[in-house]
Design an enzyme around this catalytic site. Structure first.
Site, short mmCIF file in Angstrom:
data_model
loop_
_atom_site.label_atom_id
_atom_site.label_comp_id
_atom_site.label_asym_id
_atom_site.label_seq_id
_atom_site.Cartn_x
_atom_site.Cartn_y
_atom_site.Cartn_z
CE LYS A 49 -1.62 2.76 3.07
NZ LYS A 49 -1.61 4.07 2.30
CB CYS B 293 12.71 10.31 8.23
SG CYS B 293 13.58 9.10 7.19
CD GLU C 49 9.96 13.62 11.24
OE1 GLU C 49 10.91 13.17 10.59
OE2 GLU C 49 8.95 12.97 11.56
CD GLU D 186 12.96 5.31 7.92
OE1 GLU D 186 13.01 6.22 8.79
OE2 GLU D 186 12.72 5.52 6.73
#
Length: 478
Positions: free
Chosen positions: A170, A279, A379, A245
């Site tokens: 997906k 990231c 973040e 991750e």
């Protein structure tokens, strides 16, 4: 693109079971570039059934057969590289140059790395009279993000193919076009029916159905820490393996002996790359308090050259962020930095001058940030750099480690031994010394809330394998 309203299941392009669709928006123009079908649990069930049936034969293929398959995938991928680059720019706004030299080629790199790793990977070892065998884990559920779409697709698909697993993918519904191209590539390369299956959809529907599905043996997810937590919770129902991750808030420590002109510039550009949507971006630059004003002046000069604009323009450095929702989130965090007293030296809220359409964010830098501020803790996932002062080396290490994340880190020093020593004390899965680039043969992943497991190279095989001990396999020595 001809398959946007179809899914790839059991080696065929098939119609979805439901009728929900979603427009794919080009974030540079805010215009619709495609409309995709959104799947449901019934579509997931069909894909899982196909993957389970295919696993019986594909898991028994030889190393040589899988090497040949990966080789064919690589050749087809090379032919479609231009198409992939265009799709990535359209779906998530990466500048054309970045798509051509980094985004699209990253996929080819992961297939080539997996092929090389497969040639030498040890699937069996003898321990006394016991044979220890590493076998494909089964059907793998893969959920991938939008920020480096082909990179994240292939660093999961390639090791799954290499180890003999079958899979259901997906991709992000925000940036699904490159995934549809990958399905076409795998089909042309002759991946056996059912080995690779693709169902488009959103996380709460398709992602949740995959995570909780008893027919899926492991989930590999890349995305936000919050979404990763949900994947873990859903997967716990069937005690399946989960590889994650997730996010990061990486510290970039510039020790007091570095060439500040060079390394501040490198840090600024690394943070702004891909519109800050990485990231592992070095979003917290740690510098000596005594050099803060000097660093600020250098950073202000460098960021002035970071032009946001049309992804197809030659002088564009960064494109838009991926969506209106992402734009709004970044704006609120920039405002939080202002409200909490950080010193804004570049950028700020609103769009860059002359860019009224598209989700463009001003390249933004704050100095005199403290590690307790929101912009140092959360973040941001946009072109926003926080520069934080430290007193000495110990203080820098303390600040670097004072975060819930642990994905990456950066340490620069004129003394390589000193940089190495500091790197060993940073609690992250990766550390770059003196601007060293990534190595796709080395493990990629993080500590703490940045994830579980490792991707890339031969380390990336491990999460796709189960370990079996066969006792008494070898006769006892007389």
């Amino acid at each position: 693109m001809s398959h946007t309203r179809q899914f790839y299941i059991n080696g065929q392009w098939v119609a979805p079971k439901g009728d929900k669709t979603l427009d794919v928006i080009n974030p540079a123009t805010e215009e619709v570039v495609a409309t995709i079908a959104l799947g449901n649990k019934e579509d997931v069930d069909l894909a899982v059934d196909a993957a389970r049936e295919a696993f019986e034969s594909y898991s028994q293929t030889s190393r040589e057969e899988r090497q040949a398959l990966l080789g064919r995938v690589i050749e087809v991928f090379k032919k479609r590289m231009g198409d992939v680059a265009v799709a990535i720019s359209q779906e998530m706004g990466a500048p054309a140059k970045l798509s051509q030299v980094a985004q699209a080629p990253s996929g080819l790199g992961h297939f080539a790395t997996a092929l090389e790793a497969l040639k030498h990977f040890e699937f069996e070892e003898q321990i006394g009279t016991t044979q220890v065998v590493k076998e494909p884990i089964g059907v793998c559920g893969l959920i991938t993000p939008w920020n480096w779409p082909m990179n994240q697709l292939t660093c999961k698909v390639a090791p799954a193919l290499a180890t003999g697993c079958t899979m259901v993918l997906k991709p992000s519904e925000v940036a699904p076009l490159s995934a549809l191209l990958l399905a076409e590539i795998l089909d042309e390369a002759g991946v056996p029916a059912g080995v690779f299956n693709l169902v488009n959809g959103d996380g709460p529907t398709v992602g949740a159905a995959m995570s909780a599905h008893p027919g899926i043996d492991m989930m590999s997810f890349t995305g936000s820490t919050g979404a990763g937590r949900q994947v873990m919770m859903n997967s716990a129902q069937t005690i399946k393996r989960v590889a994650l991750e997730l996010g990061g808030k990486s510290a970039n420590i510039l020790l007091d002996d570095v060439n500040f002109e060079k390394m501040v510039a490198h840090g600024v550009m690394s943070c702004m790359n891909n519109s800050g949507q990485s990231c592992n971006a070095p979003t917290r630059m740690l510098v000596p308090n005594s050099r803060m004003d000097e660093v600020a002046a250098i950073a202000e000069t460098v960021v002035a050259k970071v032009k946001a604009g049309d992804p197809n323009a030659e002088d564009t450095v960064i494109g838009p962020v991926v969506s209106h929702a992402q734009f709004d989130k970044i704006q609120s965090l920039i405002q939080a930095g202002i409200d909490e007293g950080a010193r804004l030296i570049a950028g700020g809220t609103g769009k860059p001058e002359g860019l009224d359409k598209g989700y463009f964010v001003k390249p933004t830098i704050f100095t005199h940030v403290t590690n307790e501020m929101t912009i140092a803790r959360q973040e941001i996932f946009g072109p926003v750099l926080s520069i934080i002062g430290y007193e000495d080396e110990e203080d820098a290490i303390r600040i670097a480690n004072d975060t819930n994340y642990g994905l990456s880190g950066y340490v620069s020093s004129a003394d390589l031994d000193r940089a190495r020593r500091v790197a060993r004390r940073i609690r992250t899965g990766m550390v770059h010394l003196n601007g060293a680039p990534l190595d796709n043969k080395a493990p990629f992943g993080g500590y703490k809330e940045s994830g579980i497991g490792r991707e890339w190279g031969h380390y990336g095989f491990e999460d796709f394998l189960e370990v079996k001990s066969i006792f008494g396999y070898h006769p006892k020595q007389a």
